[in-house]
Design a protein around this motif. Structure first.
Motif, PDB file in Angstrom:
ATOM      1  N   THR A  38       0.816  -1.220   0.000  1.00 36.18           N
ATOM      2  CA  THR A  38       0.000   0.000   0.000  1.00 36.18           C
ATOM      3  C   THR A  38       0.849   1.270   0.000  1.00 36.18           C
ATOM      4  O   THR A  38       0.392   2.320  -0.434  1.00 36.18           O
ATOM      5  CB  THR A  38      -0.916   0.054   1.243  1.00 36.18           C
ATOM      6  N   ASN A  78      -8.138  -6.466   1.407  1.00 31.65           N
ATOM      7  CA  ASN A  78      -9.475  -5.898   1.192  1.00 31.65           C
ATOM      8  C   ASN A  78      -9.755  -4.743   2.149  1.00 31.65           C
ATOM      9  O   ASN A  78     -10.338  -3.738   1.769  1.00 31.65           O
ATOM     10  CB  ASN A  78     -10.543  -6.986   1.344  1.00 31.65           C
ATOM     11  N   ARG A  81      -7.787  -1.823   0.893  1.00 32.41           N
ATOM     12  CA  ARG A  81      -8.387  -1.235  -0.307  1.00 32.41           C
ATOM     13  C   ARG A  81      -9.572  -0.342   0.073  1.00 32.41           C
ATOM     14  O   ARG A  81      -9.713   0.773  -0.404  1.00 32.41           O
ATOM     15  CB  ARG A  81      -8.858  -2.335  -1.259  1.00 32.41           C
ATOM     16  N   ARG A  82     -10.390  -0.862   0.995  1.00 28.93           N
ATOM     17  CA  ARG A  82     -11.561  -0.082   1.398  1.00 28.93           C
ATOM     18  C   ARG A  82     -11.123   1.215   2.107  1.00 28.93           C
ATOM     19  O   ARG A  82     -11.676   2.281   1.888  1.00 28.93           O
ATOM     20  CB  ARG A  82     -12.431  -0.930   2.327  1.00 28.93           C
ATOM     21  N   ARG A  85      -9.878   3.661  -0.480  1.00 27.93           N
ATOM     22  CA  ARG A  85     -10.989   4.255  -1.228  1.00 27.93           C
ATOM     23  C   ARG A  85     -11.671   5.337  -0.411  1.00 27.93           C
ATOM     24  O   ARG A  85     -11.980   6.406  -0.893  1.00 27.93           O
ATOM     25  CB  ARG A  85     -12.023   3.177  -1.573  1.00 27.93           C
ATOM     26  N   ARG A 118       0.706  -2.297 -10.135  1.00 26.91           N
ATOM     27  CA  ARG A 118       0.051  -2.791  -8.920  1.00 26.91           C
ATOM     28  C   ARG A 118       0.117  -4.300  -8.753  1.00 26.91           C
ATOM     29  O   ARG A 118       0.497  -4.810  -7.701  1.00 26.91           O
ATOM     30  CB  ARG A 118      -1.425  -2.378  -8.930  1.00 26.91           C
TER      31      ARG A 118
ATOM     32  N   SER B  75      -2.350   2.241  -4.202  1.00 23.45           N
ATOM     33  CA  SER B  75      -2.783   1.078  -4.956  1.00 23.45           C
ATOM     34  C   SER B  75      -2.670  -0.197  -4.149  1.00 23.45           C
ATOM     35  O   SER B  75      -1.783  -0.355  -3.334  1.00 23.45           O
ATOM     36  CB  SER B  75      -1.941   0.937  -6.217  1.00 23.45           C
ATOM     37  N   VAL B  76      -3.635  -1.065  -4.355  1.00 24.10           N
ATOM     38  CA  VAL B  76      -3.553  -2.410  -3.824  1.00 24.10           C
ATOM     39  C   VAL B  76      -3.848  -3.371  -4.960  1.00 24.10           C
ATOM     40  O   VAL B  76      -3.914  -2.973  -6.114  1.00 24.10           O
ATOM     41  CB  VAL B  76      -4.504  -2.621  -2.625  1.00 24.10           C
ATOM     42  N   GLN B  78      -6.380  -5.084  -6.226  1.00 25.47           N
ATOM     43  CA  GLN B  78      -7.525  -5.212  -7.119  1.00 25.47           C
ATOM     44  C   GLN B  78      -7.414  -4.268  -8.304  1.00 25.47           C
ATOM     45  O   GLN B  78      -7.332  -3.066  -8.152  1.00 25.47           O
ATOM     46  CB  GLN B  78      -8.809  -4.927  -6.357  1.00 25.47           C
TER      47      GLN B  78
END
Lengths: 175, 373
Positions: A38, A78, A81-82, A85, A118, B75-76, B78
């Motif tokens: 990340t 996950n 990522r959330r 975002r 990525r 970035s990750v 997905q």
């Protein structure tokens, strides 16, 4: 219908490996890997802790999986990522990423890792830093095992090129 | 190769890595979910999200293709966007059951001509159909996931039901047990709990499929039918008289805890409470008191119930806005945005691995829809 099993004894070893033993051995590696993927130290620590908390909740299930770490990495990614975002949505009100503390003598490699696409960066970190098998990396990333092999090959090539260029640039500067 | 491995592992300054949180801190993190201290952040996110939706500008950045302005720090793994809707195809006309586990969705139901549909397996990330497994004994009406397995209850008639175990690796049916009468299903690590109507609660070894115990149930011809299992224990609920019962796993006995309304449909555990759907209401029963607490009215019959560990997700037959997220602390009900034309929601399921909640929908086509905050 809820079928999760939660709140198991962390020291319980009836499943072969206790949560506590696994957790003590894996936590820092999960943090390290998520930091490299990340690029945000705070997101990585939060995601690793949340993933481990969820693993503890479900250890009766997760502990008997072929790769408890693989499950936890998938959850951690996950969560990260959330978080990222959400951070983008809140970008006007919130600080930027917290930089990862990199060893002083490793800045070129870090630069090269950050420049990887990525998928390549995730595959490299999960395989070489998290020590997941290619099969587990495929499972975490949701791609075929062959794709992981090809991605790793491309990433190694790219890293080698980037580091070679870096060395050549430095030597040209000295001359 | 070993050099690369060593170099990459040495990249992060280990001296700056944090110590692992204690086990108690991990447990506290779990307990905190749904606690008021988390609400301001969610509220902020909700307000901002609403503002973003209104402006329609930043939304494209957040959910659209990644732009070149996204630095490497954001970035990750997905790359592909998770589908919001997965159309079930011609095999299922009316979905009845849904389970989500380890990045896979398992769904079954009636065929378009009201026949017995197969079990379908989808990849959550891509929406790809991974397998189609015909079910041998009627339509599926209960589903639960276990270790490397999916369990279903299927039914041909009131006195002809089966318990079916599917091996997720081979996609083969590895057990098909005649259960005779209908009832719910839940899986824990060492047992499968399923109700055999008037004949009692079966405790089954999930590995061998053999019955460990048959536990008598009260109610005679009207026994409890729903089952849930989690950190708080194994609970049963009756659709006939609203009784909630607790299973003593040590003695293989059942005792009535309380009555909630006139019927109990579905139950989930969250925090220290059992949350029970009874008609159009969701009722909290703190396990430490054993008494019904708050009642949250949804305004329409509750069809699906699940939890993501923070909130309770409910599906109802309300047209247009059939899915809701319920805050267990405040009781606040938030409608979930659905795409135009999506309706007929029923079963709901949460996948802790992917952190996503899904529901079945029958309109505009039989499908699975991703429920979002």
């Amino acid at each position: 219908m809820q079928v999760t099993t939660m709140g198991c004894d962390p020291g319980s070893e009836h499943l072969g490996v206790s949560f506590e033993a696994w957790y003590r051995g894996e936590y820092r590696n999960i943090v390290r890997s998520l930091m490299l993927i990340t690029g945000d130290a705070e997101v990585a620590v939060e995601a690793a802790s949340e993933a481990c908390a969820r693993a503890l909740e479900r250890w009766e299930r997760v502990g008997v999986m072929a790769s408890p770490s693989g499950w936890t990495y998938a959850v951690g990614l996950n969560v990260a990522r959330r978080t990222i975002r959400r951070a983008r949505l809140e970008a006007l009100f919130r600080r930027g990423p917290v930089p990862v503390s990199i060893r002083e003598d490793a800045s070129e490699l870090w630069e090269a890792v950050q420049q990887l696409p990525r998928q390549q960066r995730a595959a490299v970190v999960l395989h070489y830093v998290a020590d997941l098998s290619q099969k587990d990396v495929a499972s975490v990333m949701g791609v075929a095992e062959g794709t992981v092999a090809a991605t790793l090959h491309a990433a190694r090539k790219r890293l080698a090129n980037a580091l070679r260029q870096d060395v050549e640039t430095k030597e040209a500067g000295r001359e | 190769m070993n050099d690369l491995r060593r170099s990459l592992k040495d990249l992060v300054d280990d001296a700056r890595l944090p110590d692992p949180p204690s086990i108690e801190e991990l447990r506290e993190r779990t307990r905190r979910r749904g606690h008021p201290t988390h609400r301001p952040r969610r509220l902020l996110a909700g307000v901002l999200t609403a503002a973003v939706v209104t402006s329609g500008v930043v939304l494209a950045i957040a959910y659209g293709p990644r732009s070149s302005t996204n630095g490497p720090n954001s970035s990750v793994t997905q790359v592909t966007r998770r589908p919001h809707t997965i159309v079930l195809g011609p095999e299922i006309g009316q979905p009845t059951v849904l389970a989500a586990s380890n990045g896979k969705l398992w769904v079954s139901g009636y065929t378009p001509d009201n026949g017995d549909g197969p079990l379908l397996e989808f990849d959550e990330k891509t929406g790809t159909l991974l397998s189609t497994i015909p079910l041998p004994n009627g339509v599926a009406y209960q589903i639960a996931t276990g270790e490397n397995s999916v369990w279903l209850r299927t039914q041909q008639g009131e006195a002809s039901t089966h318990l079916v175990k599917i091996d997720v690796a081979t996609h083969r049916i590895v057990a098909n047990i005649d259960i005779q009468r209908d009832g719910g299903l839940a899986v824990t690590s060492d047992a499968l709990w399923t109700i055999q109507g008037v004949f009692g609660l079966l405790r089954i070894d999930p590995q061998t499929g053999s019955t460990i115990a048959t536990i008598p149930l009260p109610g005679g011809e009207y026994p409890p039918l729903s089952v849930t299992a989690g950190a708080l224990g194994v609970f049963l609920g009756s659709p006939y008289d609203g009784s909630v019962l607790r299973v003593d796993e040590q003695t293989n006995t059942v005792s009535v805890v309380t009555h909630i309304g006139t019927r109990v449909n579905q139950m989930v555990e969250l925090g220290g409470s059992l949350w029970v759907s009874t008609g159009t209401a969701l009722v909290e029963m703190p396990v430490n008191t054993g008494h019904p607490g708050r009642s949250i009215e949804l305004g329409a019959p509750i069809l699906g119930l699940t939890t993501d560990g923070h909130s309770i997700w409910v599906t109802t037959d309300k047209p247009k806005s059939g899915a809701f997220r319920v805050d267990p602390t405040s009781g606040e009900i938030t409608p979930t945005p659905l795409r135009a034309g999506v309706g007929g929601l029923s079963a709901a399921a949460f996948d802790p691995m992917t952190d996503t909640t899904w529901a079945t929908a029958s309109a505009p086509k039989p499908s699975l829809v991703l429920l979002t905050h």
